[in-house]
Each structure stands twice: as structure tokens, then as C-alpha cells.
Design a protein around this motif. Structure first.
Motif, PDB file in Angstrom:
ATOM      1  N   PRO A  83      57.090 -48.119  47.588  1.00  0.00           N
ATOM      2  CA  PRO A  83      55.992 -47.141  47.555  1.00  0.00           C
ATOM      3  C   PRO A  83      54.612 -47.796  47.685  1.00  0.00           C
ATOM      4  O   PRO A  83      54.381 -48.900  47.173  1.00  0.00           O
ATOM      5  CB  PRO A  83      56.147 -46.485  46.187  1.00  0.00           C
ATOM      6  CG  PRO A  83      57.575 -46.691  45.823  1.00  0.00           C
ATOM      7  CD  PRO A  83      57.947 -48.030  46.409  1.00  0.00           C
ATOM      8  N   THR A  84      53.725 -47.118  48.389  1.00  0.00           N
ATOM      9  CA  THR A  84      52.326 -47.523  48.548  1.00  0.00           C
ATOM     10  C   THR A  84      51.469 -46.270  48.430  1.00  0.00           C
ATOM     11  O   THR A  84      51.994 -45.157  48.454  1.00  0.00           O
ATOM     12  CB  THR A  84      52.092 -48.156  49.945  1.00  0.00           C
ATOM     13  OG1 THR A  84      52.291 -47.149  50.939  1.00  0.00           O
ATOM     14  CG2 THR A  84      52.996 -49.341  50.205  1.00  0.00           C
ATOM     15  N   ARG A  87      52.327 -44.217  51.374  1.00  0.00           N
ATOM     16  CA  ARG A  87      53.709 -43.727  51.339  1.00  0.00           C
ATOM     17  C   ARG A  87      54.194 -43.750  49.886  1.00  0.00           C
ATOM     18  O   ARG A  87      54.938 -44.638  49.478  1.00  0.00           O
ATOM     19  CB  ARG A  87      54.608 -44.624  52.206  1.00  0.00           C
ATOM     20  CG  ARG A  87      54.295 -44.592  53.673  1.00  0.00           C
ATOM     21  CD  ARG A  87      55.248 -45.471  54.481  1.00  0.00           C
ATOM     22  NE  ARG A  87      55.342 -46.858  54.033  1.00  0.00           N
ATOM     23  CZ  ARG A  87      54.491 -47.819  54.378  1.00  0.00           C
ATOM     24  NH1 ARG A  87      53.481 -47.559  55.174  1.00  0.00           N
ATOM     25  NH2 ARG A  87      54.652 -49.048  53.931  1.00  0.00           N
ATOM     26  N   PRO A  88      53.771 -42.757  49.073  1.00  0.00           N
ATOM     27  CA  PRO A  88      54.099 -42.778  47.641  1.00  0.00           C
ATOM     28  C   PRO A  88      55.599 -42.771  47.343  1.00  0.00           C
ATOM     29  O   PRO A  88      56.020 -43.211  46.276  1.00  0.00           O
ATOM     30  CB  PRO A  88      53.416 -41.539  47.080  1.00  0.00           C
ATOM     31  CG  PRO A  88      52.813 -40.812  48.202  1.00  0.00           C
ATOM     32  CD  PRO A  88      52.952 -41.612  49.442  1.00  0.00           C
ATOM     33  N   ASN A  89      56.413 -42.263  48.264  1.00  0.00           N
ATOM     34  CA  ASN A  89      57.865 -42.277  48.060  1.00  0.00           C
ATOM     35  C   ASN A  89      58.527 -43.478  48.708  1.00  0.00           C
ATOM     36  O   ASN A  89      59.750 -43.583  48.728  1.00  0.00           O
ATOM     37  CB  ASN A  89      58.489 -40.998  48.617  1.00  0.00           C
ATOM     38  CG  ASN A  89      58.028 -39.784  47.849  1.00  0.00           C
ATOM     39  OD1 ASN A  89      57.873 -39.833  46.633  1.00  0.00           O
ATOM     40  ND2 ASN A  89      57.771 -38.698  48.548  1.00  0.00           N
ATOM     41  N   GLY A  90      57.731 -44.361  49.277  1.00  0.00           N
ATOM     42  CA  GLY A  90      58.280 -45.502  49.991  1.00  0.00           C
ATOM     43  C   GLY A  90      58.832 -45.065  51.334  1.00  0.00           C
ATOM     44  O   GLY A  90      58.515 -43.983  51.828  1.00  0.00           O
ATOM     45  N   ILE A  92      62.513 -45.291  53.977  1.00  0.00           N
ATOM     46  CA  ILE A  92      63.963 -45.506  54.009  1.00  0.00           C
ATOM     47  C   ILE A  92      64.265 -46.615  55.003  1.00  0.00           C
ATOM     48  O   ILE A  92      63.723 -46.624  56.112  1.00  0.00           O
ATOM     49  CB  ILE A  92      64.687 -44.202  54.405  1.00  0.00           C
ATOM     50  CG1 ILE A  92      64.407 -43.120  53.365  1.00  0.00           C
ATOM     51  CG2 ILE A  92      66.179 -44.437  54.567  1.00  0.00           C
ATOM     52  CD1 ILE A  92      64.849 -41.739  53.774  1.00  0.00           C
ATOM     53  N   ARG A 107      65.854 -47.196  49.451  1.00  0.00           N
ATOM     54  CA  ARG A 107      66.784 -46.173  49.922  1.00  0.00           C
ATOM     55  C   ARG A 107      67.257 -46.584  51.308  1.00  0.00           C
ATOM     56  O   ARG A 107      66.476 -47.093  52.102  1.00  0.00           O
ATOM     57  CB  ARG A 107      66.098 -44.805  49.967  1.00  0.00           C
ATOM     58  CG  ARG A 107      65.665 -44.324  48.584  1.00  0.00           C
ATOM     59  CD  ARG A 107      64.865 -43.046  48.649  1.00  0.00           C
ATOM     60  NE  ARG A 107      63.584 -43.319  49.325  1.00  0.00           N
ATOM     61  CZ  ARG A 107      62.887 -42.408  49.974  1.00  0.00           C
ATOM     62  NH1 ARG A 107      63.318 -41.164  50.069  1.00  0.00           N
ATOM     63  NH2 ARG A 107      61.741 -42.711  50.553  1.00  0.00           N
TER      64      ARG A 107
END
Length: 113
Positions: A83-84, A87-90, A92, A107
């Protein structure tokens, strides 16, 4: 990335999706592009030319992450998947070698049929 050069159907579908869907991106960490180019010459140039591919630079935080890993490409990909603020969810990781990611906090999307 090498899977794309080998004609992997699932990888091709991901690329197609990145071309046709808004706000849907495929990230290519620079160090992973180098690894792919070494494994299959022409792969990096081909991928970097595709409009749906976002090449991620090796900035200082990425370089520090790479330094902590045994492989530049793997380390840069791991860094890109975490995460960044952008891109808070990172992200895939699409891979044909999912076993290589065992124990890593990412993921996966398995490209094997």
C-alpha cells in the motif's frame, strides 16, 4: 512479464483489460522489466510500449526495498504491491510462479491455467 512473452492467455487478458477499462492499470516495476528482458529479450520493450502499462521508476523508497531483497525484480515488485498513498489497497501481483511469493504480504493473481 515473461509469461506475456510466452503467450500466456491470462496475462494477455489482463493487458487487454488495461486497454479497455478506465481506471484499471497494470504496473511494471523497472527492475522486473530488466529481469524479464534478460530472461526473454524484447519483452521489456514490448511491454513498455503498450498504452495500458505504467512503468514504475526506481525511486529512493523502491531502491531501499530492492536492497532488502535477494532479487532486484522481486524486491521492486514487492515494493510496488504494498500500500501507498496513491494505492491504499496496494496492488495485486500477477505471476506464473506463485510459490515464489509464499510468506510475502501481497495479494496474488495466479497466471497458471
Amino acid at each position: 512479464m515473461v509469461a506475456v512473452g510466452q503467450g500466456n492467455v491470462l496475462a494477455s487478458r489482463l493487458i487487454h483489460r488495461s486497454h479497455t477499462e478506465a481506471d484499471w492499470f497494470l504496473y511494471a516495476p523497472t527492475c522486473a522489466l530488466v529481469d524479464a528482458e534478460r530472461a526473454r529479450p524484447g519483452t521489456a520493450e514490448h511491454l513498455a510500449a503498450l498504452p495500458g502499462i505504467v512503468v514504475l521508476d526506481l525511486d529512493l523508497p523502491a531502491a531501499l526495498a530492492v536492497a532488502r531483497d535477494t532479487s532486484w525484480g522481486h524486491g521492486h515488485t514487492l515494493h510496488a504491491a504494498l500500500p501507498t498513498p496513491d494505492r491504499p489497497n496496494g496492488a495485486i501481483v500477477a505471476t506464473a510462479a506463485p510459490d515464489r511469493w509464499t510468506g510475502r504480504p501481497v495479494r496474488l493473481y495466479d497466471l497458471n491455467p
